[in-house]
Design a protein around this motif. Sequence first.
Motif, PDB file in Angstrom:
ATOM      1  N   ARG A 206     -11.765  45.886  34.563  1.00  0.00           N
ATOM      2  CA  ARG A 206     -10.625  46.350  35.356  1.00  0.00           C
ATOM      3  C   ARG A 206     -10.953  47.663  36.065  1.00  0.00           C
ATOM      4  NH1 ARG A 206      -7.032  46.314  31.473  1.00  0.00           N
ATOM      5  NH2 ARG A 206      -6.386  44.157  31.878  1.00  0.00           N
ATOM      6  N   ALA A 207     -11.665  48.535  35.388  1.00  0.00           N
ATOM      7  CA  ALA A 207     -11.988  49.836  35.952  1.00  0.00           C
ATOM      8  C   ALA A 207     -12.991  49.746  37.090  1.00  0.00           C
ATOM      9  CB  ALA A 207     -12.528  50.761  34.858  1.00  0.00           C
ATOM     10  N   GLN A 208     -13.979  48.843  36.964  1.00  0.00           N
ATOM     11  CA  GLN A 208     -15.030  48.785  37.985  1.00  0.00           C
ATOM     12  C   GLN A 208     -14.790  47.727  39.056  1.00  0.00           C
ATOM     13  OE1 GLN A 208     -18.388  48.291  35.389  1.00  0.00           O
ATOM     14  NE2 GLN A 208     -18.142  46.092  35.153  1.00  0.00           N
ATOM     15  N   GLY A 209     -13.830  46.810  38.828  1.00  0.00           N
ATOM     16  CA  GLY A 209     -13.476  45.836  39.849  1.00  0.00           C
ATOM     17  C   GLY A 209     -14.289  44.560  39.831  1.00  0.00           C
ATOM     18  N   TYR A 210     -15.153  44.398  38.858  1.00  0.00           N
ATOM     19  CA  TYR A 210     -15.958  43.177  38.701  1.00  0.00           C
ATOM     20  C   TYR A 210     -16.440  43.128  37.259  1.00  0.00           C
ATOM     21  CZ  TYR A 210     -19.675  46.619  39.292  1.00  0.00           C
ATOM     22  OH  TYR A 210     -20.467  47.729  39.164  1.00  0.00           O
ATOM     23  N   ALA A 211     -16.914  41.943  36.844  1.00  0.00           N
ATOM     24  CA  ALA A 211     -17.389  41.766  35.473  1.00  0.00           C
ATOM     25  C   ALA A 211     -18.901  41.613  35.457  1.00  0.00           C
ATOM     26  CB  ALA A 211     -16.739  40.543  34.839  1.00  0.00           C
TER      27      ALA A 211
ATOM     28  N   LEU B   7     -13.793  37.064  32.525  1.00  0.00           N
ATOM     29  CA  LEU B   7     -13.482  38.489  32.326  1.00  0.00           C
ATOM     30  C   LEU B   7     -12.850  39.080  33.583  1.00  0.00           C
ATOM     31  CD1 LEU B   7     -16.691  39.634  30.433  1.00  0.00           C
ATOM     32  CD2 LEU B   7     -14.384  39.411  29.470  1.00  0.00           C
ATOM     33  N   ALA B   8     -13.336  38.653  34.756  1.00  0.00           N
ATOM     34  CA  ALA B   8     -12.746  39.128  36.011  1.00  0.00           C
ATOM     35  C   ALA B   8     -11.295  38.671  36.136  1.00  0.00           C
ATOM     36  CB  ALA B   8     -13.573  38.629  37.195  1.00  0.00           C
ATOM     37  N   ILE B   9     -11.016  37.452  35.683  1.00  0.00           N
ATOM     38  CA  ILE B   9      -9.646  36.942  35.683  1.00  0.00           C
ATOM     39  C   ILE B   9      -8.778  37.727  34.708  1.00  0.00           C
ATOM     40  CG2 ILE B   9      -8.212  34.969  34.999  1.00  0.00           C
ATOM     41  CD1 ILE B   9      -9.451  34.466  37.670  1.00  0.00           C
ATOM     42  N   LEU B  10      -9.270  37.900  33.474  1.00  0.00           N
ATOM     43  CA  LEU B  10      -8.503  38.606  32.447  1.00  0.00           C
ATOM     44  C   LEU B  10      -8.151  40.020  32.884  1.00  0.00           C
ATOM     45  CD1 LEU B  10     -10.498  37.434  29.300  1.00  0.00           C
ATOM     46  CD2 LEU B  10      -8.121  36.847  29.844  1.00  0.00           C
TER      47      LEU B  10
END
Length: 270
Positions: free
Chosen positions: A205-210, A163-166
């Motif tokens: 994307r909004a928070q910068g981590y999954a 998810l962090a990659i996506l």
Amino acid sequence: MFRNTIRAETGRSANLEEERASPLFVRSVEKAMAVLSAFHQTEGPLTLSEVASRAGLDRSAAQRMVHTMRALGYISRDANGHGYVPGVSILDHTLDFLRLNPLVRQATPVLQELRTTVRERIDLSLFDDLRMVYAVRLQTKRQTFNASIVGHSVPTFCTSGGLAILARLPEDTARDLVARSDRRPFTPNTMTEIDEIMQAVEQTRAQGYALALNQILSGEIAMGFAILDSKGAPVAAIHIAGSLAEWTPEEFRARTAPLGQQAARALSKY
């Protein structure tokens, strides 16, 4: 029906078809790799007929390939004589990859320090289209065989690192990857609907981590942090995994998010 996490699909078939048309493409090498790849999803030794079937070869061609690779140490007979298994020479190539990969070399001390600080499982996974492949795995008190194997892979679409990659890919690229994924669930909570997954990507994307709960293993909480190359493209991810029996999502997020982000920034080239 849920599935076990053995090895996620690679998703490279489209590019492979294009490469096969090149005069530089060597079909005999492809056949040899198909024989080795026959062991990817097996739970034990394979007979010659099983190797041939899994590799998509006739029995005679498989026999020649197996004989050659036994002579070179890439395939061997299993200890009980029930069939064939990968040979020890394959580990030489694993070593070559790990020691020559600059990210793995650079990441190891950073990840070791991170594990000492958070005292939970720390992984480094490499982005490979539909899957994330573990290259470094640092365990703590919860030791399991699968959770310690380098080379083990999990799908990109439902893991914290994935998810962090996506979240670092263009929207249409990320959606295409999710659409191409085998989205059969691993647990009753695994996200499988494209819109649901893309909503999680947007939140990441909004928070910068999954943050992923119960996605691959029931009772597991995991945080994912993308590592970027010099052009800002995502190439790998740090995973921090814990147990929901010991952490609430809020506590785990507060404890690990700043540390994981710091480690990912230290390893990113962008």
